[in-house]
Design a protein around this motif. Structure first.
Motif, mmCIF file in Angstrom:
data_model
loop_
_atom_site.group_PDB
_atom_site.id
_atom_site.type_symbol
_atom_site.label_atom_id
_atom_site.label_comp_id
_atom_site.label_asym_id
_atom_site.label_seq_id
_atom_site.Cartn_x
_atom_site.Cartn_y
_atom_site.Cartn_z
ATOM 1 N N PRO A 266 76.073 84.756 34.163
ATOM 2 C CA PRO A 266 76.667 83.429 34.340
ATOM 3 C C PRO A 266 76.011 82.429 33.372
ATOM 4 C CG PRO A 266 75.736 84.306 36.393
ATOM 5 C CD PRO A 266 75.186 85.095 35.266
ATOM 6 N N TYR A 267 76.825 81.573 32.774
ATOM 7 C CA TYR A 267 76.321 80.520 31.891
ATOM 8 C C TYR A 267 76.581 79.166 32.527
ATOM 9 C CZ TYR A 267 75.807 83.969 28.187
ATOM 10 O OH TYR A 267 75.416 85.057 27.442
ATOM 11 N N ASN A 268 75.517 78.374 32.657
ATOM 12 C CA ASN A 268 75.700 76.992 33.061
ATOM 13 C C ASN A 268 76.162 76.185 31.853
ATOM 14 O OD1 ASN A 268 73.133 77.325 31.793
ATOM 15 N ND2 ASN A 268 72.547 75.294 32.514
ATOM 16 N N ILE A 269 76.795 75.055 32.100
ATOM 17 C CA ILE A 269 77.270 74.198 31.015
ATOM 18 C C ILE A 269 76.517 72.881 31.103
ATOM 19 C CG2 ILE A 269 79.261 73.074 29.966
ATOM 20 C CD1 ILE A 269 81.038 75.166 31.258
ATOM 21 N N ARG A 270 75.672 72.646 30.128
ATOM 22 C CA ARG A 270 74.809 71.445 30.138
ATOM 23 C C ARG A 270 75.386 70.373 29.235
ATOM 24 N NH1 ARG A 270 68.656 72.388 30.893
ATOM 25 N NH2 ARG A 270 69.668 72.872 32.873
ATOM 26 N N THR A 271 75.366 69.153 29.716
ATOM 27 C CA THR A 271 75.891 68.026 28.949
ATOM 28 C C THR A 271 74.818 67.482 28.001
ATOM 29 O OG1 THR A 271 75.204 66.329 30.530
ATOM 30 C CG2 THR A 271 77.317 67.442 30.939
ATOM 31 N N ARG A 272 75.227 66.540 27.167
ATOM 32 C CA ARG A 272 74.269 65.908 26.254
ATOM 33 C C ARG A 272 73.189 65.153 27.024
ATOM 34 N NH1 ARG A 272 77.890 63.323 21.298
ATOM 35 N NH2 ARG A 272 79.462 64.971 21.223
ATOM 36 N N GLN A 273 73.536 64.683 28.226
ATOM 37 C CA GLN A 273 72.573 63.928 29.027
ATOM 38 C C GLN A 273 71.597 64.834 29.772
ATOM 39 O OE1 GLN A 273 76.017 63.378 29.182
ATOM 40 N NE2 GLN A 273 75.789 61.745 27.642
ATOM 41 N N GLY A 274 71.810 66.156 29.713
ATOM 42 C CA GLY A 274 70.884 67.094 30.326
ATOM 43 C C GLY A 274 71.261 67.540 31.722
ATOM 44 N N SER A 275 72.398 67.076 32.245
ATOM 45 C CA SER A 275 72.844 67.521 33.562
ATOM 46 C C SER A 275 73.785 68.719 33.421
ATOM 47 C CB SER A 275 73.543 66.378 34.299
ATOM 48 O OG SER A 275 74.664 65.930 33.567
ATOM 49 N N ASP A 276 73.897 69.505 34.498
ATOM 50 C CA ASP A 276 74.769 70.687 34.479
ATOM 51 C C ASP A 276 76.080 70.407 35.194
ATOM 52 O OD1 ASP A 276 72.897 72.125 33.128
ATOM 53 O OD2 ASP A 276 72.146 73.207 34.882
ATOM 54 N N LEU A 277 77.175 70.948 34.638
ATOM 55 C CA LEU A 277 78.448 70.884 35.335
ATOM 56 C C LEU A 277 78.376 71.757 36.579
ATOM 57 C CD1 LEU A 277 79.340 69.676 32.583
ATOM 58 C CD2 LEU A 277 81.457 70.971 32.820
ATOM 59 N N LYS A 278 79.188 71.429 37.560
ATOM 60 C CA LYS A 278 79.191 72.190 38.814
ATOM 61 C C LYS A 278 80.093 73.423 38.682
ATOM 62 C CE LYS A 278 76.569 69.230 40.939
ATOM 63 N NZ LYS A 278 77.053 68.382 42.030
ATOM 64 N N MET A 279 79.800 74.212 37.649
ATOM 65 C CA MET A 279 80.572 75.433 37.433
ATOM 66 C C MET A 279 79.761 76.406 36.594
ATOM 67 S SD MET A 279 83.403 73.870 34.797
ATOM 68 C CE MET A 279 83.725 72.469 35.854
ATOM 69 N N LEU A 280 80.002 77.687 36.821
ATOM 70 C CA LEU A 280 79.371 78.763 36.061
ATOM 71 C C LEU A 280 80.467 79.578 35.391
ATOM 72 C CD1 LEU A 280 76.765 79.972 38.706
ATOM 73 C CD2 LEU A 280 76.274 78.618 36.661
ATOM 74 N N ILE A 281 80.324 79.790 34.084
ATOM 75 C CA ILE A 281 81.254 80.642 33.338
ATOM 76 C C ILE A 281 80.588 82.001 33.188
ATOM 77 C CG2 ILE A 281 82.638 80.873 31.256
ATOM 78 C CD1 ILE A 281 83.274 78.397 32.944
ATOM 79 N N CYS A 282 81.170 83.015 33.804
ATOM 80 C CA CYS A 282 80.509 84.324 33.902
ATOM 81 C C CYS A 282 81.081 85.307 32.883
ATOM 82 C CB CYS A 282 80.661 84.879 35.311
ATOM 83 S SG CYS A 282 80.010 83.764 36.578
ATOM 84 N N ASP A 283 80.222 85.733 31.978
ATOM 85 C CA ASP A 283 80.586 86.739 30.985
ATOM 86 C C ASP A 283 80.176 88.108 31.507
ATOM 87 O OD1 ASP A 283 81.540 87.783 28.658
ATOM 88 O OD2 ASP A 283 79.883 87.119 27.384
ATOM 89 N N THR A 284 80.870 89.135 31.085
ATOM 90 C CA THR A 284 80.508 90.487 31.489
ATOM 91 C C THR A 284 80.981 91.472 30.431
ATOM 92 O OG1 THR A 284 80.522 92.048 33.338
ATOM 93 C CG2 THR A 284 82.613 90.988 32.801
ATOM 94 N N ARG A 285 80.701 92.715 30.660
ATOM 95 C CA ARG A 285 81.037 93.749 29.691
ATOM 96 C C ARG A 285 82.540 93.777 29.419
ATOM 97 N NH1 ARG A 285 77.889 98.230 28.256
ATOM 98 N NH2 ARG A 285 79.072 99.762 27.063
#
Length: 489
Positions: A266-285
């Motif tokens: 899972p990848y968190n998405i961080r903004t320029r301000q340093g906070s994380d979006l309330k979502m995870l983008i999950c990569d897999t094989r």
């Protein structure tokens, strides 16, 4: 412009033939069709003689598509054309893409003029029909022949092109002229607000302010699945680039037949301000022909049994015996939406066993009522206009056609197909690329919200039913106690 008459030859096939013919863009105008005009030699000549360069295309019941190109007018009766530009070709064999050009090796016998024959290529290489052929149950049993004499078919047998017969469901002849084919849409095929800096800012803020509808849930979990090389990891990087304001490379990308990604990450998405979006983008094989992850792995994955950073064994599906297996996953560990990544330029080239995996996984998600979407990647490779300006995505008829094709492949509605252009060669972010990625992400998040509202409603109903059942049970117990006491008295 492309022909106004309905033709079987697709725009993608025209693109291939345009390259085979060479010398720049070409338009294809339908002159003759045996299903429309009848399979008759006289009619063929009335419609196709003195038309300049023509293209003959045959379609058979087995799904094969082949034919020939004549660079000049069809010659007069009893005359052979000497044409160095002529060639035979193959586009499909038994439904599978087989794009081959068969060059002329004896220009003297390029094609032949005969009042009693339809298109006649080479000294017996492709003689389509003579006289009149009437169809039987939608099939025309042509009385011509196919062989290898004038044209070089690369060591193949004629049967490797025609399936061993000249039975066809259609035969078309097109006039070929110089000029770019372009269909101008009267309106965008999908409406969006005007693309500008204000709209980009609105999309960005909306995503940054998104919060799960269920308070106990920390983040939405979105799973990306797709064939190897379809752009899963690149989409992860594109999203993180959008919110960081620079090109990022958190997910490792590669090329080849084997998946570069091996972990469920899972990848968190961080903004320029340093906070994380309330979502995870999950990569897999990536989904491979063999071996690789399959429906069993994905079934456990979407239910939350597979832990973060788990490394899949491509030879053995995960099961209960794996120490890391999560027996009682929480809602936060479960997948809330599955987004299939499909390469727009390769929709016809997905291996059959990979496509079977995708369909099986899609059916699993349907049974579990998990929302699905399709991320149609690499759209810049199928339309040079979009390659020059991503803002033209929803004005492109080519991309719309690919959206329709992807929709049919998975049996999903067109509004679930979301075109994107990933960052790959760029060193700086682009507003239009960002807007397109955010439009896709926003739609996916909307699907997730709808899904979680259904989950919340289902859980609420279950709680009420349990409370009602407990209340009824208590009442029965109390009633039974009174009866017993009465009997004792």
């Amino acid at each position: 412009m492309a022909s106004k008459m309905k033709s079987k030859l697709t725009e993608a096939e025209m693109d291939v033939l345009e390259i085979m013919i060479g010398s720049g863009p070409k338009t294809f105008t339908l002159l003759y069709s045996i299903t429309r005009d009848g399979c008759n030699a006289t009619t063929f000549h009335q419609k196709c003689d003195n038309q300049g360069a023509t293209l003959t295309v045959l379609y058979n019941p087995q799904g094969s598509v082949y034919g020939g190109y004549a660079g000049f007018n069809w010659p007069g009766p009893g005359v052979w054309a000497n044409d160095s530009k002529s060639f035979l070709f193959q586009l499909k064999f038994s439904g599978k893409k087989k794009e081959r050009r068969f060059n002329n090796k004896n220009f003297t016998y390029s094609y032949y003029g005969s009042n009693n024959h339809g298109p006649y290529f080479g000294n017996g290489d492709l003689i389509t029909f003579s006289g009149t052929i009437n169809p039987s149950k939608g099939v025309f049993v042509l009385n011509g022949s196919s062989a290898s004499a004038t044209y070089d078919i690369h060591g193949l047998q004629a049967d490797d092109i025609t399936n061993g017969n000249l039975n066809v469901t259609e035969l078309e002849v097109y006039k070929v002229t110089d000029g770019a084919r372009r269909i101008v849409l009267t309106k965008p095929w999908r409406r969006t607000p005007d693309w500008n800096e204000k709209f980009l800012c609105e999309l960005t803020k909306e995503m940054e302010n998104m919060s799960p509808v269920i308070e106990t849930l920390n983040a939405y979990r979105i799973l990306l699945l797709g064939p190897v090389g379809s752009g899963k990891s690149s989409f992860c990087n594109t999203l993180t680039s959008v919110f960081r304001g620079r090109i990022t490379q958190r997910a490792i990308c590669g090329s080849g037949n084997r998946s570069t990604t091996t972990l469920y990450q899972p990848y968190n998405i961080r903004t320029r301000q340093g906070s994380d979006l309330k979502m995870l983008i999950c990569d897999t094989r990536g989904l491979e022909e063999h071996p690789g992850i399959g429906p069993i792995d994905v079934n456990f994955l979407v239910d939350g049994h597979v832990p973060d950073m788990y490394e899949f064994n491509p030879e053995i599906p995960i099961d209960l015996s794996v120490p890391e297996f999560q027996l009682k996953p929480s809602l936060s560990q479960k997948v809330h939406c599955v987004a299939f990544t499909l390469d727009a330029a390769s929709l016809d080239d997905i291996p059959s066993n990979v496509m079977t995996k995708i369909i099986d996984i899609a059916n699993i998600c349907k049974r579990k009522q998990i929302p699905q979407a399709i991320l149609l990647t690499k759209i810049d490779t199928i339309d040079e206009t979009v390659d020059g300006s991503v803002k033209q995505t929803f004005d492109s008829w080519k991309i719309h056609e690919h959206v329709k094709k992807a929709s049919k492949l998975l049996g999903l509605t067109e509004n679930l197909v979301l075109p994107v252009k990933n960052y790959s060669s760029e060193s700086m972010v682009d507003d239009d690329v960002n807007i397109l990625a955010l439009l896709a992400l926003r739609q996916i998040v909307y699907f997730v919200e709808d899904h979680l509202e259904n989950v919340h409603m289902t859980e609420s109903i279950s709680v009420r039913r349990m409370q009602t059942a407990n209340s009824d049970s208590g009442n029965r117990t109390d009633s039974g106690g009174l009866d017993s006491a009465s009997e004792t008295i």
